[in-house]
Design an enzyme around this catalytic site. Sequence first.
Site, PDB file in Angstrom:
ATOM      1  N   CYS A  45       0.921  -1.005  -0.179  1.00  0.00           N
ATOM      2  CA  CYS A  45       0.213  -0.016  -0.051  1.00  0.00           C
ATOM      3  C   CYS A  45       0.633   1.393   0.052  1.00  0.00           C
ATOM      4  CB  CYS A  45      -0.921  -0.102   1.455  1.00  0.00           C
ATOM      5  SG  CYS A  45      -1.775  -1.853   1.730  1.00  0.00           S
TER       6      CYS A  45
HETATM    7  C1  BEZ Z   1       0.545  -4.542   1.702  1.00  0.00           C
HETATM    8  O1  BEZ Z   1       0.476  -3.345   1.790  1.00  0.00           O
HETATM    9  O2  BEZ Z   1       1.623  -4.993   1.487  1.00  0.00           O
HETATM   10  C2  BEZ Z   1      -0.375  -5.894   2.403  1.00  0.00           C
HETATM   11  C3  BEZ Z   1      -1.323  -5.550   2.354  1.00  0.00           C
HETATM   12  C4  BEZ Z   1      -2.237  -6.701   3.813  1.00  0.00           C
HETATM   13  C5  BEZ Z   1      -1.534  -8.115   3.679  1.00  0.00           C
HETATM   14  C6  BEZ Z   1      -0.546  -7.848   2.661  1.00  0.00           C
HETATM   15  C7  BEZ Z   1      -0.087  -7.198   1.573  1.00  0.00           C
END
Ligand code: BEZ
Length: 212
Positions: A45
Amino acid sequence: MSLHIGSIAPDFEQDSTQGRIRFHEWLGSSWGVLFSHPKDFTPVCTTELGRAANLNEEFAKRNVKTIAVSVDDVPSHQRWIGDIEETQNCKLDYPILGDPDKKVAGLYDMIHPEANDTLSVRSVFFIDPNKKIRAMITYPASTGRNFAEILRVIDSLQLTDSHKVATPADWKQGDDVVIVPALQDAAEIEQRFPKGYRALKPYLRLTPQPNR
Ligand code: BEZ
C-alpha cells in the site's frame, strides 16, 4: 446491493486526511478514481499511494480526482503519510478516507470475507462526471496495482465516450483503435474516420486513433 458498471457510485460522507468529504459533492464535475487499501503501514500500500501521488499531474491532465480509502482512522493515515512521502519521494496531495466504521468498504463491497474478514481487498472504481461507475478492478492484498493501467483505462473510457470506437488488447494512446461494430453507415464512417480503416474481418476494422 451489488455494484455494476453503469451503477451510480454510492454517495457517502466520511472524514479524510483533507477534512470531511461528501463524496459526490467532492467529485464535482471531475472523473474520480476511488481505490482501497487493506491496512495502514503495510508495504505494498505504501508503494501504491506513493505511485498515485507521483502521477498527480497525469490524473489532473485527464480531469481525474484520486481518493484512497483504508479501514484505519484518519490520525493513523496522517502518521502513515509521513512514511509514504519519505520512502516514495512524493507529496501526497489527495485525500485518504478514514473508514474505521467500514462504511465506505461496505458500500463498495471492498471486504471479501473468503479472502479476509476485516481487511479490504485492492479495489479500484472509475467514476465518470455523471457519478456512474464505468470500470472496476479488484486485486488481492498481495498484488500491488499497476497505475499505468489505471491511466490507460481512463484514456480508453474518455476516448470511447467521444468517438464510435473501442480500444483493442494492450491499446495505449496513439495506437490504432477499432470501429464499433454497430457503426455500419458508409458515409458516417468516412466522415468520422477520414484517415480510412483496414477491415481484417467485416467485424474487425482498425483505424488510426481519431483524436490524434
Ligand atoms: C501490503 O500492503 O503490503 C499488504 C497488506 C495486507 C496484506 C498483505 C500485504
